[in-house]
Motif scaffolding. Structure first.
Motif, PDB file in Angstrom:
ATOM      1  N   VAL A  53      33.154  24.495  38.369  1.00  0.00           N
ATOM      2  CA  VAL A  53      33.164  25.571  37.396  1.00  0.00           C
ATOM      3  C   VAL A  53      32.353  26.781  37.848  1.00  0.00           C
ATOM      4  O   VAL A  53      32.758  27.930  37.613  1.00  0.00           O
ATOM      5  N   SER A  54      31.238  26.559  38.517  1.00  0.00           N
ATOM      6  CA  SER A  54      30.405  27.698  38.944  1.00  0.00           C
ATOM      7  C   SER A  54      31.153  28.579  39.925  1.00  0.00           C
ATOM      8  O   SER A  54      31.120  29.819  39.833  1.00  0.00           O
ATOM      9  N   ASP A  55      31.847  27.945  40.862  1.00  0.00           N
ATOM     10  CA  ASP A  55      32.608  28.714  41.850  1.00  0.00           C
ATOM     11  C   ASP A  55      33.787  29.426  41.202  1.00  0.00           C
ATOM     12  O   ASP A  55      34.068  30.589  41.511  1.00  0.00           O
ATOM     13  N   VAL A  56      34.473  28.755  40.289  1.00  0.00           N
ATOM     14  CA  VAL A  56      35.608  29.359  39.598  1.00  0.00           C
ATOM     15  C   VAL A  56      35.171  30.618  38.851  1.00  0.00           C
ATOM     16  O   VAL A  56      35.786  31.692  38.973  1.00  0.00           O
ATOM     17  N   ARG A  57      34.110  30.515  38.091  1.00  0.00           N
ATOM     18  CA  ARG A  57      33.668  31.654  37.288  1.00  0.00           C
ATOM     19  C   ARG A  57      33.080  32.757  38.145  1.00  0.00           C
ATOM     20  O   ARG A  57      33.262  33.947  37.845  1.00  0.00           O
ATOM     21  N   ARG A  58      32.398  32.400  39.206  1.00  0.00           N
ATOM     22  CA  ARG A  58      31.855  33.432  40.082  1.00  0.00           C
ATOM     23  C   ARG A  58      32.977  34.249  40.724  1.00  0.00           C
ATOM     24  O   ARG A  58      32.921  35.483  40.781  1.00  0.00           O
ATOM     25  N   ARG A  59      34.022  33.567  41.190  1.00  0.00           N
ATOM     26  CA  ARG A  59      35.142  34.273  41.809  1.00  0.00           C
ATOM     27  C   ARG A  59      35.889  35.133  40.794  1.00  0.00           C
ATOM     28  O   ARG A  59      36.275  36.264  41.087  1.00  0.00           O
ATOM     29  N   PHE A  60      36.091  34.594  39.589  1.00  0.00           N
ATOM     30  CA  PHE A  60      36.806  35.361  38.567  1.00  0.00           C
ATOM     31  C   PHE A  60      36.005  36.593  38.163  1.00  0.00           C
ATOM     32  O   PHE A  60      36.557  37.701  38.062  1.00  0.00           O
ATOM     33  N   ARG A  61      34.733  36.427  37.919  1.00  0.00           N
ATOM     34  CA  ARG A  61      33.922  37.561  37.479  1.00  0.00           C
ATOM     35  C   ARG A  61      33.860  38.642  38.560  1.00  0.00           C
ATOM     36  O   ARG A  61      33.926  39.836  38.252  1.00  0.00           O
ATOM     37  N   ARG A  62      33.753  38.234  39.819  1.00  0.00           N
ATOM     38  CA  ARG A  62      33.741  39.200  40.908  1.00  0.00           C
ATOM     39  C   ARG A  62      35.063  39.958  40.959  1.00  0.00           C
ATOM     40  O   ARG A  62      35.097  41.167  41.178  1.00  0.00           O
ATOM     41  N   LEU A  63      36.145  39.239  40.736  1.00  0.00           N
ATOM     42  CA  LEU A  63      37.474  39.847  40.816  1.00  0.00           C
ATOM     43  C   LEU A  63      37.664  40.902  39.728  1.00  0.00           C
ATOM     44  O   LEU A  63      38.113  42.016  40.001  1.00  0.00           O
ATOM     45  N   VAL A  64      37.335  40.562  38.475  1.00  0.00           N
ATOM     46  CA  VAL A  64      37.641  41.480  37.377  1.00  0.00           C
ATOM     47  C   VAL A  64      36.618  42.597  37.241  1.00  0.00           C
ATOM     48  O   VAL A  64      36.919  43.628  36.630  1.00  0.00           O
ATOM     49  N   THR A  65      35.410  42.409  37.791  1.00  0.00           N
ATOM     50  CA  THR A  65      34.413  43.480  37.701  1.00  0.00           C
ATOM     51  C   THR A  65      34.498  44.432  38.883  1.00  0.00           C
ATOM     52  O   THR A  65      33.792  45.435  38.909  1.00  0.00           O
ATOM     53  N   SER A  66      35.367  44.148  39.834  1.00  0.00           N
ATOM     54  CA  SER A  66      35.503  45.014  41.008  1.00  0.00           C
ATOM     55  C   SER A  66      36.422  46.200  40.735  1.00  0.00           C
ATOM     56  O   SER A  66      36.593  47.067  41.597  1.00  0.00           O
ATOM     57  N   THR A  67      37.023  46.261  39.553  1.00  0.00           N
ATOM     58  CA  THR A  67      37.965  47.325  39.226  1.00  0.00           C
ATOM     59  C   THR A  67      37.959  47.579  37.732  1.00  0.00           C
ATOM     60  O   THR A  67      37.577  46.709  36.944  1.00  0.00           O
ATOM     61  N   ASP A  68      38.364  48.776  37.352  1.00  0.00           N
ATOM     62  CA  ASP A  68      38.537  49.093  35.934  1.00  0.00           C
ATOM     63  C   ASP A  68      39.979  48.874  35.491  1.00  0.00           C
ATOM     64  O   ASP A  68      40.318  49.151  34.339  1.00  0.00           O
ATOM     65  N   ALA A  69      40.831  48.417  36.391  1.00  0.00           N
ATOM     66  CA  ALA A  69      42.241  48.231  36.065  1.00  0.00           C
ATOM     67  C   ALA A  69      42.418  47.099  35.062  1.00  0.00           C
ATOM     68  O   ALA A  69      41.635  46.145  35.040  1.00  0.00           O
TER      69      ALA A  69
END
Length: 257
Positions: A53-69
């Motif tokens: 779960v830690s890796d899943v959430r870290r990757r997701f949060r990085r993905l969606v916070t890298s853009t305003d799209a």
């Protein structure tokens, strides 16, 4: 998906925009209550857990916070609470409180909660835009335009491209609803996130996953494309590509098992 076409969907009537703003505002104001409560029910009452779960959430949060799209999450569908589990698995409970715009809106079947005022109020609070599958064309279009509107404002939404729970327990590439394609056709700058989630003990479709089940979740940005300029043909091609990719992700899941 940017191809030189406008990224602005057809505007909603002012009354509909105001209603969505009120719905979002109330959900945000009460988010400190209902978001942790939803997480408590999933983790403590139902006993669900997410592998890595830690890796899943870290990757997701990085993905969606890298853009305003805006982000449109496209997931497989086996149970009636898949949207809640997907959102919880990806973002976690407390992260959504200060990042409320990333708590996805979703499109539940209207008849699943229309039998009581309390259910309707609860669905409204947790960012639901109801849709009647198989309903009138105008009714479906109104629901899709609402999703287009919230996405155009930089929010996230979650849809099930298969339309309903898979009765075979597997992604069925031939079962495609074109609403997801219509959304993406109107918002070419939207990012599409394909998500495959399944409980370890989930053999087929059901109302709820088994109590205490562990879930594996895989996700990736996916860019469907079409040479068709616009309209139904383009929407169909985009939707079919997404469902085929979910089918491929499912095959990868079972190959690893």
């Amino acid at each position: 998906m940017a191809d030189g076409r406008s990224s602005d969907p057809a505007p909603l009537p002012r009354r509909a925009r105001l209603a969505l703003a009120v719905q979002r505002g109330v959900g945000l104001a009460l988010g400190i209550l209902w978001i942790p409560l939803a997480g408590f029910i999933l983790r403590v009452v139902l006993g669900y857990r997410i592998h890595e779960v830690s890796d899943v959430r870290r990757r997701f949060r990085r993905l969606v916070t890298s853009t305003d799209a805006p982000v449109l999450i496209c997931a497989n569908h086996l149970t009636m609470i898949d949207s809640a589990i997907v959102a919880w698995a990806l973002g976690g409970t407390w992260w959504y409180v200060p990042n409320y715009h990333r708590m996805p809106w979703n499109l539940p079947e209207r008849r699943n909660f229309a039998h009581s005022a309390l259910n309707r109020a609860g669905a409204w609070l947790v960012k639901c835009i109801p849709i009647t599958r198989g309903g009138s064309r105008d009714g479906v279009t109104r629901s899709l335009r609402k999703v287009q509107h919230v996405l155009s404002r930089g929010e996230s939404a979650l849809v099930f491209p298969e339309g309903g729970r898979s009765r075979s327990g597997r992604v069925e590439p031939e079962n495609v609803t074109y609403g997801v394609g219509r959304i993406l056709d109107a918002l070419p700058d939207c990012r599409t996130l394909c998500v495959y989630l399944r409980g370890d003990r989930q053999e087929s479709w059901s109302a709820l996953p088994r109590r205490g089940d562990w879930f594996r979740v895989q996700f990736e940005l996916f860019q469907p494309c079409s040479d068709s300029p616009s309209g139904l043909r383009r929407a169909r091609e985009l939707a079919r590509q997404i469902v085929r990719r979910l089918h491929e992700m499912e095959q990868e899941y079972f190959a690893r098992r």
